[in-house]
Design an enzyme around this catalytic site. Structure first.
Site, PDB file in Angstrom:
ATOM      1  N   THR A 147       1.447  -6.524   3.579  1.00  0.00           N
ATOM      2  CA  THR A 147       1.352  -5.356   4.503  1.00  0.00           C
ATOM      3  C   THR A 147      -0.044  -5.589   4.338  1.00  0.00           C
ATOM      4  O   THR A 147      -0.326  -4.285   4.293  1.00  0.00           O
ATOM      5  CB  THR A 147       1.991  -4.855   3.232  1.00  0.00           C
ATOM      6  N   PHE A 148      -0.785  -6.030   2.780  1.00  0.00           N
ATOM      7  CA  PHE A 148      -2.343  -5.905   2.963  1.00  0.00           C
ATOM      8  C   PHE A 148      -3.236  -6.247   3.585  1.00  0.00           C
ATOM      9  O   PHE A 148      -3.882  -5.428   3.902  1.00  0.00           O
ATOM     10  CB  PHE A 148      -2.578  -6.609   1.272  1.00  0.00           C
ATOM     11  N   ARG A 180      -2.937 -14.214   0.327  1.00  0.00           N
ATOM     12  CA  ARG A 180      -1.970 -13.709  -0.868  1.00  0.00           C
ATOM     13  C   ARG A 180      -1.344 -15.005  -1.834  1.00  0.00           C
ATOM     14  O   ARG A 180      -0.948 -16.067  -1.134  1.00  0.00           O
ATOM     15  CB  ARG A 180      -1.473 -13.388  -0.343  1.00  0.00           C
ATOM     16  N   ASP A 197     -11.493  -4.679  -1.704  1.00  0.00           N
ATOM     17  CA  ASP A 197     -11.671  -6.130  -1.262  1.00  0.00           C
ATOM     18  C   ASP A 197     -10.872  -6.049   0.160  1.00  0.00           C
ATOM     19  O   ASP A 197     -11.494  -6.926   1.160  1.00  0.00           O
ATOM     20  CB  ASP A 197     -10.607  -6.946  -1.397  1.00  0.00           C
ATOM     21  N   GLU A 205       7.937  -1.148  -4.769  1.00  0.00           N
ATOM     22  CA  GLU A 205       7.181  -1.840  -3.454  1.00  0.00           C
ATOM     23  C   GLU A 205       6.016  -1.515  -4.171  1.00  0.00           C
ATOM     24  O   GLU A 205       5.565  -0.815  -5.140  1.00  0.00           O
ATOM     25  CB  GLU A 205       7.366  -0.919  -2.757  1.00  0.00           C
ATOM     26  N   GLY A 206       5.266  -2.311  -3.425  1.00  0.00           N
ATOM     27  CA  GLY A 206       3.606  -1.900  -3.722  1.00  0.00           C
ATOM     28  C   GLY A 206       2.968  -1.496  -2.395  1.00  0.00           C
ATOM     29  O   GLY A 206       3.368  -0.593  -1.822  1.00  0.00           O
ATOM     30  N   HIS A 236      -7.693 -13.242   3.434  1.00  0.00           N
ATOM     31  CA  HIS A 236      -6.725 -12.630   2.574  1.00  0.00           C
ATOM     32  C   HIS A 236      -6.092 -13.551   2.212  1.00  0.00           C
ATOM     33  O   HIS A 236      -4.970 -13.867   2.973  1.00  0.00           O
ATOM     34  CB  HIS A 236      -5.963 -11.086   3.185  1.00  0.00           C
TER      35      HIS A 236
HETATM   36  N1  LIG Z   1      -7.877  -7.115  -5.508  1.00  0.00           N
HETATM   37  C1  LIG Z   1      -6.756  -7.668  -4.383  1.00  0.00           C
HETATM   38  N2  LIG Z   1      -5.686  -7.794  -4.726  1.00  0.00           N
HETATM   39  C2  LIG Z   1      -4.957  -8.249  -4.228  1.00  0.00           C
HETATM   40  C3  LIG Z   1      -4.838  -9.241  -3.250  1.00  0.00           C
HETATM   41  N3  LIG Z   1      -3.723  -9.542  -2.470  1.00  0.00           N
HETATM   42  C4  LIG Z   1      -2.794  -8.451  -3.245  1.00  0.00           C
HETATM   43  N4  LIG Z   1      -3.090  -8.031  -4.287  1.00  0.00           N
HETATM   44  C5  LIG Z   1      -2.928  -7.480  -5.311  1.00  0.00           C
HETATM   45  O1  LIG Z   1      -1.147  -7.695  -5.134  1.00  0.00           O
HETATM   46  C6  LIG Z   1      -0.479  -6.971  -4.625  1.00  0.00           C
HETATM   47  C7  LIG Z   1      -0.199  -6.511  -3.430  1.00  0.00           C
HETATM   48  O2  LIG Z   1       1.095  -5.970  -3.563  1.00  0.00           O
HETATM   49  P1  LIG Z   1       1.312  -5.418  -1.714  1.00  0.00           P
HETATM   50  O3  LIG Z   1       0.258  -3.993  -1.432  1.00  0.00           O
HETATM   51  O4  LIG Z   1       2.614  -4.811  -1.847  1.00  0.00           O
HETATM   52  O5  LIG Z   1       1.709  -6.223  -0.709  1.00  0.00           O
HETATM   53  P2  LIG Z   1       2.237  -7.256  -0.214  1.00  0.00           P
HETATM   54  O6  LIG Z   1       2.265  -7.884  -0.987  1.00  0.00           O
HETATM   55  O7  LIG Z   1       1.550  -8.954  -0.204  1.00  0.00           O
HETATM   56  O8  LIG Z   1       3.090  -7.068   1.408  1.00  0.00           O
HETATM   57  C8  LIG Z   1      -2.199  -5.128  -4.124  1.00  0.00           C
HETATM   58  O9  LIG Z   1      -1.608  -4.107  -4.114  1.00  0.00           O
HETATM   59  C9  LIG Z   1      -2.651  -6.126  -5.033  1.00  0.00           C
HETATM   60  O10 LIG Z   1      -3.029  -5.495  -6.625  1.00  0.00           O
HETATM   61  C10 LIG Z   1      -6.717  -9.490  -2.780  1.00  0.00           C
HETATM   62  O11 LIG Z   1      -6.784  -9.524  -2.135  1.00  0.00           O
HETATM   63  N5  LIG Z   1      -7.485  -8.859  -3.279  1.00  0.00           N
HETATM   64 MG   LIG Z   2       4.558  -5.929  -1.784  1.00  0.00          MG
END
Ligand SMILES: Nc1nc2c(ncn2[C@@H]2O[C@H](COP(=O)(O)OP(=O)(O)O)[C@@H](O)[C@H]2O)c(=O)[nH]1
Ligand SMILES: [Mg+2]
Length: 426
Positions: free
Chosen positions: A386-387, A289, A369, A52-53, A287
């Site tokens: 989730t971001f 992704r 960000d 999980e992120g 944002h």
């Molecule tokens: N700096 C930056 N990192 C991002 C961005 N979008 C995704 N990431 C990276 O990718 C991860 C995405 O994982 P998560 O937090 O699980 O969100 P989700 O996967 O989009 O639901 C983040 O923790 C960041 O490390 C962004 O817009 N900026």
């Molecule tokens: Mg994730």
């Protein structure tokens, strides 16, 4: 990389699991410990599925924080002495970690005293320093519960809240938080369905002092969007230095300040009130992704040409010229997006200095960000990210009208999914 000193010491001590001796404090066998030095607390550890992120982990924290908050306010001494131990951030898939464990403490990203105004939390290194002061070099947790879903729940459609200790569906893990010196001889699998606060029933019948909940994401929110949910969410204020970095960027490049944007927050989150009068800085924030979302959600993620069209449309409608893009896309894709926008529009992206990147890792960069996106006049996120959800919540706290927050990039204009509206009402 960030190593609190006490942690580095522990990282490199490798020990067999079963050791009886002075160095180990079996906290449920008090004859092995110096009881005079034992604090009256019980410790609740938790961790989340390794894949999980960052932003789902933040959501799981809220569920655990609500549990810890309710335990603290219980009249039952068995329950109200728990401290919730924050799991360090280690080996996050998206953060490009090296082979070394990182064990980044929560204070790198969040203001701990704000968290503590909601729930009794401590960092893992604080727990370690307690052990160290008492000359213990390893911790054998009294009890570990590995949470798992009921196997037949989805087929039977029987979603009654319940729990029971059952056979493990997967071989249990015996090392925790990427440390070699935290383990347990008492690991059970707990089939569980229900809100995190239902775990208090498990904690009540188990008198252990140190309890670990693995796969805490199996437990759900008590009530998504409730008053207590928003208290937990508000208490997750970011580290002040990260906020300052984001504010400087807003000021320097986006002509955005709290005074002009009407985005002041109370000094203490407890004084925050719901409002809808934020204006936001004169920029659009997106944002975008990419990476694993391109593969995992091909039906939701638009191509860059379509993204550029949506940005242009919105800038024209809002009569703005600046767009801030937060993205995990490789530089090449960002450059391509830039080339697809007319030169009259200015596109911005936050690039951390080497010092900031070293001090705060990819997690800190992601937070900067997120903060910059939170203060924009208008926000467009990525569906199901989730971001993006965490940015939407931040904008709810800042007091934006919902229509400038709950928007997502569309793959196809004709069948564009509207995102769920998780409004703040408390
Ligand atoms: N700096 C930056 N990192 C991002 C961005 N979008 C995704 N990431 C990276 O990718 C991860 C995405 O994982 P998560 O937090 O699980 O969100 P989700 O996967 O989009 O639901 C983040 O923790 C960041 O490390 C962004 O817009 N900026
Ligand atoms: Mg994730």
């Amino acid at each position: 990389m960030i190593f609190p000193n006490v942690l580095t010491i522990f990282t490199y001590i490798s020990i067999p699991v079963l050791i009886f001796g002075e160095e180990v404090c079996y906290r449920n066998k008090l004859d092995n410990c110096d009881t005079k030095k034992m604090p009256a607390f019980r410790y609740l550890f938790y961790d989340v599925n390794p894949s999980e992120g960052f932003n789902l982990r933040r959501d799981v924290y809220m569920r655990m924080a609500v549990l810890a908050h309710k335990l603290k306010h219980s009249n039952d001494p068995i329950l109200n002495s728990f401290l919730l131990v924050l799991p360090p951030w280690s080996h996050l898939m998206h953060w490009g970690y090296s082979e070394d464990p990182e064990q980044i403490p929560w204070s790198t990203f969040f203001d701990i005293s704000s968290l503590q105004k909601f729930a009794p939390v401590i960092e893992l290194h604080e727990y370690f320093s307690y052990l160290k002061n008492n000359k213990y070099t390893k911790s054998i947790l009294d009890k570990v519960y590995i949470l798992q879903h009921y196997e037949d729940m989805f087929e039977s459609g029987n979603f009654v809240d319940k729990w029971s200790v059952e056979k493990c569906q997967k071989p249990p893990k015996l090392r925790f938080f990427h440390y070699t010196n935290i383990t347990s001889n008492n690991v059970q699998c707990l089939s569980f369905h229900g809100p995190a606060t239902k775990l208090s029933e498990v904690l009540k019948q188990d008198k252990s002092r140190t309890i670990m909940l693995e796969h805490a994401e199996v437990a759900l929110h008590d009530m998504f969007g409730s008053q207590i949910y928003w208290q937990a969410r508000r208490s997750m204020r970011f580290n002040f230095e990260l906020r300052a970095i984001a504010n400087e960027f807003r000021q320097l490049y986006l002509n955005s300040s709290d005074k002009d944007d009407n985005t002041y927050l109370a000094k203490d989150w407890k004084d925050d009130k719901p409002k809808r009068n934020a204006i936001g800085g004169p920029y659009l924030a997106v944002h975008l992704r990419r990476r694993d979302f391109l593969r995992g959600r091909p039906d939701d993620v638009p191509d860059l040409k379509r993204v550029a069209e949506q940005i242009t449309e919105k800038l024209e409608e809002l009569e703005l010229s600046k767009v801030f893009v937060a993205t995990d896309a490789p530089q090449k894709e960002y450059d391509e997006l830039n080339s697809l926008l007319l030169p009259k529009y200015e596109i911005y992206k936050y690039t951390a200095s080497k010092t900031v990147e070293k001090k705060y890792s990819a997690g800190g960069v992601a937070i900067v960000d997120q903060i910059i996106c939170s203060y924009a006049r208008y926000f467009i996120g990525t569906s199901e990210s989730t971001f993006s959800f965490r940015i939407q919540e931040e904008r709810e706290i800042l007091g934006f009208p919902t229509k400038v927050t709950f928007n997502v990039l569309c793959k196809d204009k004709k069948k564009c999914k509207k995102p769920s509206l998780w409004k703040i009402v408390y």
